[in-house]
Design an enzyme around this catalytic site. Structure first.
Site, PDB file in Angstrom:
ATOM      1  N   GLY A  87     -19.767  31.343 -60.332  1.00  0.00           N
ATOM      2  CA  GLY A  87     -19.973  30.496 -61.498  1.00  0.00           C
ATOM      3  C   GLY A  87     -19.850  31.302 -62.776  1.00  0.00           C
ATOM      4  N   GLU A 105     -18.202  40.534 -63.994  1.00  0.00           N
ATOM      5  CA  GLU A 105     -17.039  39.857 -64.614  1.00  0.00           C
ATOM      6  C   GLU A 105     -17.140  39.922 -66.135  1.00  0.00           C
ATOM      7  OE1 GLU A 105     -14.907  36.281 -62.742  1.00  0.00           O
ATOM      8  OE2 GLU A 105     -16.975  36.082 -62.090  1.00  0.00           O
ATOM      9  N   HIS A 121     -11.481  36.000 -50.408  1.00  0.00           N
ATOM     10  CA  HIS A 121     -12.125  35.523 -51.644  1.00  0.00           C
ATOM     11  C   HIS A 121     -11.246  34.431 -52.270  1.00  0.00           C
ATOM     12  CE1 HIS A 121     -14.561  36.533 -55.502  1.00  0.00           C
ATOM     13  NE2 HIS A 121     -13.913  35.395 -55.711  1.00  0.00           N
ATOM     14  N   ASP A 162     -24.076  28.414 -57.366  1.00  0.00           N
ATOM     15  CA  ASP A 162     -23.547  28.395 -58.735  1.00  0.00           C
ATOM     16  C   ASP A 162     -24.609  28.968 -59.682  1.00  0.00           C
ATOM     17  OD1 ASP A 162     -22.863  27.523 -61.414  1.00  0.00           O
ATOM     18  OD2 ASP A 162     -21.468  26.099 -60.495  1.00  0.00           O
ATOM     19  N   ASN A 203     -12.220  24.750 -54.767  1.00  0.00           N
ATOM     20  CA  ASN A 203     -11.727  23.950 -55.890  1.00  0.00           C
ATOM     21  C   ASN A 203     -10.864  24.737 -56.872  1.00  0.00           C
ATOM     22  OD1 ASN A 203     -12.518  21.212 -55.408  1.00  0.00           O
ATOM     23  ND2 ASN A 203     -14.626  21.936 -55.525  1.00  0.00           N
ATOM     24  N   THR A 221     -17.134  27.717 -51.145  1.00  0.00           N
ATOM     25  CA  THR A 221     -17.303  26.525 -51.964  1.00  0.00           C
ATOM     26  C   THR A 221     -18.773  26.269 -52.239  1.00  0.00           C
ATOM     27  OG1 THR A 221     -16.554  24.249 -52.281  1.00  0.00           O
ATOM     28  CG2 THR A 221     -17.350  24.815 -50.070  1.00  0.00           C
ATOM     29  N   THR A 222     -19.034  25.582 -53.360  1.00  0.00           N
ATOM     30  CA  THR A 222     -20.407  25.280 -53.776  1.00  0.00           C
ATOM     31  C   THR A 222     -20.808  23.906 -53.260  1.00  0.00           C
ATOM     32  OG1 THR A 222     -19.635  26.277 -55.871  1.00  0.00           O
ATOM     33  CG2 THR A 222     -21.903  25.421 -55.814  1.00  0.00           C
ATOM     34  N   PRO A 223     -21.761  23.831 -52.321  1.00  0.00           N
ATOM     35  CA  PRO A 223     -22.211  22.508 -51.859  1.00  0.00           C
ATOM     36  C   PRO A 223     -22.775  21.718 -53.033  1.00  0.00           C
ATOM     37  CG  PRO A 223     -23.081  24.265 -50.460  1.00  0.00           C
ATOM     38  CD  PRO A 223     -22.475  24.926 -51.659  1.00  0.00           C
TER      39      PRO A 223
HETATM   40  C1  6MZ Z   1     -16.889  33.127 -60.970  1.00  0.00           C
HETATM   41  C2  6MZ Z   1     -15.750  31.384 -59.992  1.00  0.00           C
HETATM   42  C3  6MZ Z   1     -14.510  31.985 -60.332  1.00  0.00           C
HETATM   43  O1  6MZ Z   1     -17.147  26.123 -55.421  1.00  0.00           O
HETATM   44  O2  6MZ Z   1     -16.289  24.054 -56.490  1.00  0.00           O
HETATM   45  N1  6MZ Z   1     -15.482  30.238 -59.379  1.00  0.00           N
HETATM   46  N2  6MZ Z   1     -16.913  31.963 -60.321  1.00  0.00           N
HETATM   47  N3  6MZ Z   1     -15.736  33.743 -61.331  1.00  0.00           N
HETATM   48  C4  6MZ Z   1     -14.536  33.208 -61.033  1.00  0.00           C
HETATM   49  N4  6MZ Z   1     -13.407  33.844 -61.462  1.00  0.00           N
HETATM   50  C5  6MZ Z   1     -12.426  33.261 -62.291  1.00  0.00           C
HETATM   51  N5  6MZ Z   1     -13.537  31.191 -59.855  1.00  0.00           N
HETATM   52  C6  6MZ Z   1     -14.148  30.127 -59.267  1.00  0.00           C
HETATM   53  O3  6MZ Z   1     -14.896  26.146 -56.496  1.00  0.00           O
HETATM   54  C7  6MZ Z   1     -14.888  26.257 -57.893  1.00  0.00           C
HETATM   55  C8  6MZ Z   1     -16.069  27.060 -58.367  1.00  0.00           C
HETATM   56  O4  6MZ Z   1     -15.965  28.427 -57.935  1.00  0.00           O
HETATM   57  C9  6MZ Z   1     -16.529  29.292 -58.906  1.00  0.00           C
HETATM   58  C10 6MZ Z   1     -17.013  28.410 -60.066  1.00  0.00           C
HETATM   59  O5  6MZ Z   1     -18.385  28.111 -59.859  1.00  0.00           O
HETATM   60  C11 6MZ Z   1     -16.174  27.154 -59.886  1.00  0.00           C
HETATM   61  O6  6MZ Z   1     -16.773  26.015 -60.461  1.00  0.00           O
HETATM   62  P1  6MZ Z   1     -15.951  25.272 -55.658  1.00  0.00           P
HETATM   63  O7  6MZ Z   1     -15.189  24.915 -54.432  1.00  0.00           O
END
Ligand code: 6MZ
Length: 353
Positions: free
Chosen positions: A180, A210, A22, A148, A26, A106-108
């Site tokens: 997200g 969460e 997990h 997301d 980003n 990751t989010t496309p």
């Molecule tokens: C929920 C999270 C997160 O997808 O752009 N993200 N979503 N809870 C969390 N806990 C703190 N941590 C990260 O990576 C960044 C995205 O992952 C999700 C959020 O949508 C964040 O914008 P990617 O690679």
């Protein structure tokens, strides 16, 4: 948590072969890279550099502040080259701390301004680890595509179809995530996409609980995804349902404490899950954002649970069975784990420290 026990566990946890199940791409970005990109973008006024620095430097920030930071990261990670660079660095960092397998999520993203589609974004990600570099010979990389919570049903379905198509083409895609800002979006928006993913044989690793939202937690548990992330804010009824479900939980200790979702590691619900022999896997969530590593997370878990070295090794090895890796790769990981553990791991005396 005993700080001395934490320090004593670190050498074993660093040497252990580990699986990261997990981690958000980003959220795993190096701080140095983030600051470098922010400095570039502050020149054209896209981001406020002092604001970004002040959020990055905070040791603890609430969930809303964390999602503000993700918004800023989005503003500086817009083109294909940057996506490829970040992926390469993230995988290098994971390989350097003895992670042998990672499911990077990751989010496309679409960004018409630079000709980016969800597919070309994913291709840029894959270009970051399909290289001949030595570091990449030591780590298996698999991808989970995130939906997301801000997305529409159609956008979520587009992501699932993309995951299916790219997997058919031989890409390293193993599952679907829902993530997200938990304060945004409704479960029913994503249900059609998640149902489609299931029909297409894509395993699901969903963020759950969460924030306090018993209705959504109940619906997610009833849906029975293959894995759940976090599950921090559960009422008694949902907690009992989680235990009965045996759905494996991705535990992100530092993230949950830093975002003030749980008060401290010692009071984290993973202690109860572990004692109940519920399947858990230790993860980082966003190692770049929360300044942590998987080795550190294992040492935190081990010191908190008062584990002896054999138990730490067992916990790390169980991640293989909880991964979405194909059966043959699971076998390879078991062999690799036993081989590298025997070769490298210093053993901690039983009952230490
Ligand atoms: C929920 C999270 C997160 O997808 O752009 N993200 N979503 N809870 C969390 N806990 C703190 N941590 C990260 O990576 C960044 C995205 O992952 C999700 C959020 O949508 C964040 O914008 P990617 O690679």
């Amino acid at each position: 948590m005993d700080p001395e026990a934490f320090v004593a566990h670190l050498p074993l946890c660093r040497a252990l072969p580990k699986l990261e199940l997990h981690a958000h791409l980003n959220g795993s970005i190096r701080s140095s890279t983030l600051l470098e990109l922010a400095a570039e973008h502050s020149q054209n006024g896209a981001v406020s550099y002092p604001e970004l620095v002040s959020i990055i430097e905070k040791e603890k920030r609430s969930l809303p502040e964390t999602f503000k930071l993700f918004g800023l990261i989005r503003l500086v990670t817009t083109n294909h080259q940057v996506v490829t660079r970040i992926t390469r660095e993230v995988i290098e960092d994971f390989a350097a701390e003895n992670i042998i397998y990672v499911e990077l999520r990751t989010t496309p993203k679409n960004n018409p301004a630079v000709g980016m589609t969800k597919r070309s974004y994913m291709e840029a990600v894959m270009a970051g680890f399909n290289t001949d570099s030595i570091a990449f010979n030591r780590i298996y990389v698999r991808l989970i595509l995130s939906i997301d919570r801000r997305e529409t049903t159609e956008a979520a379905i587009e992501t699932v179809r993309l995951a299916f198509d790219m997997r058919q083409e031989g890409c390293e895609i193993v599952g679907i995530d829902l993530s997200g800002d938990p304060a945004i979006g409704e479960w029913k928006t994503f249900l059609p996409a998640l149902t489609l993913a299931r029909e297409m044989g894509l395993p699901l690793a969903l963020h759950c609980g969460e924030v306090h939202n018993p209705e959504e937690v109940k619906s997610i548990l009833d849906f029975h995804p293959e894995r759940l992330g976090h599950v921090c804010c559960l009422d008694d009824l949902e907690w009992q349902a989680l235990l009965a479900s045996k759905i494996p939980v991705e535990v992100c200790l530092t993230s949950n404490v830093a975002t003030l979702t749980v008060p401290c590691v010692a009071d984290h619900h993973f202690v109860e899950l572990y004692k109940a022999k519920h399947p858990i896997v230790i993860c980082t969530d966003d190692p770049g954002i929360f300044c942590t590593t998987l080795s550190r997370e294992y040492a935190l878990a081990a010191s908190c649970l008062d584990l002896v070295s054999e138990e730490v090794v067992k916990l790390a090895k169980e991640a293989i069975n909880l991964s979405f890796a194909e059966p043959q790769l699971k076998q390879t990981l078991h062999q690799l784990f036993d081989f590298s553990h025997l070769k490298q791991a210093p053993s901690l005396p039983i009952g230490a420290p």
